[in-house]
Design a protein around this motif. Structure first.
Motif, PDB file in Angstrom:
ATOM      1  N   MET A   1       3.612   6.090  15.249  1.00  0.00           N
ATOM      2  CA  MET A   1       4.421   6.973  16.091  1.00  0.00           C
ATOM      3  C   MET A   1       5.905   6.827  15.736  1.00  0.00           C
ATOM      4  N   TYR A   2       6.497   7.948  15.387  1.00  0.00           N
ATOM      5  CA  TYR A   2       7.915   7.895  15.048  1.00  0.00           C
ATOM      6  C   TYR A   2       8.603   9.136  15.621  1.00  0.00           C
ATOM      7  N   SER A   3       9.909   9.167  15.503  1.00  0.00           N
ATOM      8  CA  SER A   3      10.671  10.259  16.095  1.00  0.00           C
ATOM      9  C   SER A   3      11.297  11.138  15.022  1.00  0.00           C
ATOM     10  N   ARG A   4      11.294  12.406  15.284  1.00  0.00           N
ATOM     11  CA  ARG A   4      12.071  13.348  14.479  1.00  0.00           C
ATOM     12  C   ARG A   4      13.276  13.759  15.317  1.00  0.00           C
ATOM     13  N   LYS A   5      14.431  13.566  14.739  1.00  0.00           N
ATOM     14  CA  LYS A   5      15.661  13.776  15.506  1.00  0.00           C
ATOM     15  C   LYS A   5      16.329  15.096  15.156  1.00  0.00           C
ATOM     16  N   ASN A   6      17.158  15.524  16.076  1.00  0.00           N
ATOM     17  CA  ASN A   6      18.047  16.642  15.772  1.00  0.00           C
ATOM     18  C   ASN A   6      19.040  16.153  14.717  1.00  0.00           C
ATOM     19  N   GLN A   7      19.161  16.918  13.636  1.00  0.00           N
ATOM     20  CA  GLN A   7      20.008  16.457  12.531  1.00  0.00           C
ATOM     21  C   GLN A   7      21.444  16.195  12.967  1.00  0.00           C
ATOM     22  N   ARG A   8      21.896  16.900  14.024  1.00  0.00           N
ATOM     23  CA  ARG A   8      23.295  16.729  14.450  1.00  0.00           C
ATOM     24  C   ARG A   8      23.527  15.346  15.054  1.00  0.00           C
ATOM     25  N   ASN A   9      22.417  14.673  15.426  1.00  0.00           N
ATOM     26  CA  ASN A   9      22.569  13.351  16.045  1.00  0.00           C
ATOM     27  C   ASN A   9      22.325  12.198  15.081  1.00  0.00           C
ATOM     28  N   LEU A  10      22.092  12.500  13.818  1.00  0.00           N
ATOM     29  CA  LEU A  10      21.856  11.416  12.860  1.00  0.00           C
ATOM     30  C   LEU A  10      23.134  10.627  12.623  1.00  0.00           C
ATOM     31  N   THR A  11      22.963   9.326  12.467  1.00  0.00           N
ATOM     32  CA  THR A  11      24.114   8.504  12.103  1.00  0.00           C
ATOM     33  C   THR A  11      24.394   8.674  10.611  1.00  0.00           C
ATOM     34  N   ARG A  12      25.543   8.208  10.215  1.00  0.00           N
ATOM     35  CA  ARG A  12      25.895   8.275   8.799  1.00  0.00           C
ATOM     36  C   ARG A  12      24.857   7.534   7.944  1.00  0.00           C
ATOM     37  N   THR A  13      24.404   6.404   8.459  1.00  0.00           N
ATOM     38  CA  THR A  13      23.408   5.619   7.718  1.00  0.00           C
ATOM     39  C   THR A  13      22.076   6.366   7.626  1.00  0.00           C
ATOM     40  N   GLU A  14      21.677   7.001   8.717  1.00  0.00           N
ATOM     41  CA  GLU A  14      20.413   7.749   8.695  1.00  0.00           C
ATOM     42  C   GLU A  14      20.475   8.901   7.693  1.00  0.00           C
ATOM     43  N   LYS A  15      21.595   9.563   7.648  1.00  0.00           N
ATOM     44  CA  LYS A  15      21.748  10.645   6.670  1.00  0.00           C
ATOM     45  C   LYS A  15      21.657  10.101   5.253  1.00  0.00           C
ATOM     46  N   LYS A  16      22.315   8.996   5.051  1.00  0.00           N
ATOM     47  CA  LYS A  16      22.352   8.404   3.716  1.00  0.00           C
ATOM     48  C   LYS A  16      20.944   7.993   3.263  1.00  0.00           C
ATOM     49  N   ARG A  17      20.188   7.426   4.190  1.00  0.00           N
ATOM     50  CA  ARG A  17      18.822   6.991   3.829  1.00  0.00           C
ATOM     51  C   ARG A  17      17.918   8.191   3.574  1.00  0.00           C
ATOM     52  N   LEU A  18      18.065   9.220   4.375  1.00  0.00           N
ATOM     53  CA  LEU A  18      17.252  10.423   4.140  1.00  0.00           C
ATOM     54  C   LEU A  18      17.587  11.042   2.784  1.00  0.00           C
ATOM     55  N   TRP A 231       6.830  25.474  17.910  1.00  0.00           N
ATOM     56  CA  TRP A 231       5.397  25.603  18.210  1.00  0.00           C
ATOM     57  C   TRP A 231       5.030  24.670  19.374  1.00  0.00           C
ATOM     58  N   THR A 232       5.530  23.440  19.309  1.00  0.00           N
ATOM     59  CA  THR A 232       5.273  22.483  20.385  1.00  0.00           C
ATOM     60  C   THR A 232       5.838  22.995  21.714  1.00  0.00           C
ATOM     61  N   ARG A 233       7.043  23.545  21.643  1.00  0.00           N
ATOM     62  CA  ARG A 233       7.649  24.082  22.887  1.00  0.00           C
ATOM     63  C   ARG A 233       6.821  25.241  23.433  1.00  0.00           C
ATOM     64  N   TRP A 234       6.330  26.059  22.544  1.00  0.00           N
ATOM     65  CA  TRP A 234       5.508  27.192  22.997  1.00  0.00           C
ATOM     66  C   TRP A 234       4.238  26.683  23.679  1.00  0.00           C
ATOM     67  N   GLN A 235       3.614  25.654  23.086  1.00  0.00           N
ATOM     68  CA  GLN A 235       2.398  25.092  23.688  1.00  0.00           C
ATOM     69  C   GLN A 235       2.686  24.555  25.086  1.00  0.00           C
ATOM     70  N   LYS A 236       3.837  23.909  25.241  1.00  0.00           N
ATOM     71  CA  LYS A 236       4.181  23.359  26.559  1.00  0.00           C
ATOM     72  C   LYS A 236       4.457  24.469  27.569  1.00  0.00           C
ATOM     73  N   ALA A 237       5.028  25.551  27.070  1.00  0.00           N
ATOM     74  CA  ALA A 237       5.345  26.668  27.970  1.00  0.00           C
ATOM     75  C   ALA A 237       4.099  27.445  28.390  1.00  0.00           C
ATOM     76  N   HIS A 238       3.064  27.344  27.576  1.00  0.00           N
ATOM     77  CA  HIS A 238       1.831  28.106  27.855  1.00  0.00           C
ATOM     78  C   HIS A 238       0.634  27.183  27.704  1.00  0.00           C
ATOM     79  N   SER A 280       1.218  14.502  18.928  1.00  0.00           N
ATOM     80  CA  SER A 280       1.833  13.474  19.773  1.00  0.00           C
ATOM     81  C   SER A 280       1.441  12.051  19.384  1.00  0.00           C
ATOM     82  N   ARG A 281       0.357  11.890  18.634  1.00  0.00           N
ATOM     83  CA  ARG A 281       0.011  10.538  18.210  1.00  0.00           C
ATOM     84  C   ARG A 281       0.692  10.158  16.890  1.00  0.00           C
ATOM     85  N   LEU A 282       1.300  11.145  16.240  1.00  0.00           N
ATOM     86  CA  LEU A 282       1.963  10.886  14.964  1.00  0.00           C
ATOM     87  C   LEU A 282       3.483  10.794  15.115  1.00  0.00           C
TER      88      LEU A 282
END
Lengths: 286, 176
Positions: A1-18, A231-238, A280-282
């Motif tokens: 289980m890991y997180s996918r972040k909004n790119q605007r919130n990445l730290t400088r280090t996270e950007k560099k590693r990506l 797609w995930t948001r749509w599933q939650k909305a419906h 959600s398990r990934l």
């Protein structure tokens, strides 16, 4: 289980590693295999072959699996890296930090549209386009297509798609006038609506992203992570809505054998849409 | 276009591309990057949708006298498209250059009822532009993969707009 972040919130280090992981995939040749795969699965709805990726109900699950494969490849380089998402309704100008020198670099220059800033600039020596649509070996961008201006989709346009309570609808292709899938995939339909959401973003970036080798531009992955999140948001909305079609079209239906119903295995992974409905398990979006 | 004119027993199946060694039941794309299409296969793109349903098989090239006329988007289905012009300093040419009869049933419910496979060729400065079609008969190119155009001419012009000063690849469009 890991997180996918909004790119605007990445730290400088996270950007560099990506960026570092992407460049390593490029160096090893793995990156270009992903570009090639996307190109090969671009089958249009005028063709009678199966089309798992575009102009089709399985647009969302096919690209979800495609992103997971890419993310897995990134993580073989750096296990701490995940694919961030780009909310283009929010960060919708060339001045966004997404396009800064320390991340994806900026717009292409006038004339040849060559990206000359950031880690993917040709002159940096790490990003050579091997099989693009043009002879050029450099990444191309043309923000907003000044020759015939295009704007990024707005939140209202996304919300309209999210508000459709049905996943997809006949004729299950680029001409589906209703359904969440084609409202997001965004095929223009004469007399109904213009190029929308997903397709329009490819258009707005232009250059490499507009064409057959669109994953040549690393922003492809951030764009599709946002599509995946929608797609995930749509599933939650419906919550009671389901992936459609839930079974293969009947004999005689023109889409039989060409589209992928809920339990039809999609190439090249033999993954069924039903196996990709819940991530959600990934991973989760934050 | 009247879809009923397209039920002449010809097929909705495109001419098998020379670069596809698989049966129609195989995966749509086959093994990544393994094959190089013949040059001819690059120049010629087989379409499934009928451009000229009902003409009996022989196409007379028709010059567009004024391709810029508004409303050209509502293409006359009887007029196979052919053009050659300078656009933004580029030499663009194209047209439906052949009609390939094939066997099978037209598929109901498709705007451009597929009955005869046509072959289109578009070049920009002499280099082939790979072109595809949508179910409504509109065209997409390898340069503009996320929007389509009513005519080949508009497809070619849009490709020039997108290319800027770039030249299309001189090598095949499908391989790495």
């Amino acid at each position: 289980m890991y997180s996918r972040k909004n790119q605007r919130n990445l730290t400088r280090t996270e950007k560099k590693r990506l960026v570092g992981a992407i460049l390593e995939l490029k160096r090893s040749g793995r990156y270009d295999e992903f570009v090639s795969l996307h190109r090969q699965y671009y089958v249009t709805d005028a063709e009678s072959r199966p089309r798992p990726a575009h102009m089709t109900p399985s647009f969302f699950p096919w690209h979800r699996r495609y992103l997971l494969e890419f993310e897995k490849a990134l993580q073989t380089v750096d296990s701490g890296v995940t694919v961030p998402y780009w909310d283009w309704t929010q960060d919708n100008t060339p001045a966004a930090s997404l396009w800064a020198e320390d991340f994806l670099g900026g717009n292409g220059r006038a004339g040849d549209r060559q990206v000359v800033t950031g880690p993917f600039a040709y002159a940096e020596g790490n990003w050579r386009i091997r099989a693009g649509v043009t002879d050029d070996r450099f990444l191309r961008r043309d923000f907003g297509r000044p020759s015939a201006p295009v704007t990024l989709p707005t939140k209202a346009e996304v919300d309209r798609a999210l508000g459709d309570p049905v996943y997809d609808a006949a004729p299950w292709n680029s001409l589906s006038t209703t359904g969440f899938r084609n409202r997001i995939e965004g095929w223009g339909i004469r007399g109904v609506r213009g190029v929308g959401n997903h397709n329009r973003v490819h258009r707005w970036i232009g250059g490499s992203m507009a064409g057959a080798a669109s994953p040549d531009d690393p922003v492809f992955w951030l764009h599709h992570a946002y599509i995946d999140l929608l797609w995930t948001r749509w599933q939650k909305a419906h919550p009671r809505a389901r992936y459609l079609p839930d079974r293969a079209p009947a004999a005689g239906d023109p889409q039989r054998g060409r589209i992928f119903a809920l339990d039809d295995p999609m190439p090249p992974w033999d993954a069924k849409p039903s196996q990709l409905l819940d991530h959600s398990r990934l991973y989760r979006y934050v | 276009m009247d879809p009923t004119t397209a039920t002449d027993g010809t097929t909705a199946t495109a001419v098998p591309p020379a670069d596809t060694p698989h049966s129609p039941d195989a995966t749509p794309a086959g093994a990544p990057g393994r094959h190089r299409p013949a040059r001819r296969a690059v120049l010629r793109t087989a379409f499934t949708a009928a451009v000229v349903a009902g003409t009996g098989g022989v196409l007379a090239p028709v010059l567009f006298k004024d391709p810029g006329t508004p409303g050209r988007g509502e293409r006359r289905s009887q007029a196979p498209e052919r053009f050659s012009e300078r656009y933004r300093g580029r030499d663009i040419r194209g047209g439906v250059s052949g009609l390939v009869p094939a066997g099978g049933q037209a598929r109901p419910g498709e705007a451009a009822a597929a009955s005869t496979a046509t072959v289109a060729e578009v070049t920009i400065d002499g280099r082939p532009l790979h072109v595809m079609r949508r179910a409504d008969g509109s065209y997409l190119s390898e340069v503009n993969h996320y929007e389509s155009f009513p005519t080949l001419l508009e497809t070619a012009r849009a490709a020039v707009d997108e290319l800027g000063t770039a030249q299309l690849s001189a090598t095949t469009p499908h391989t790495i």
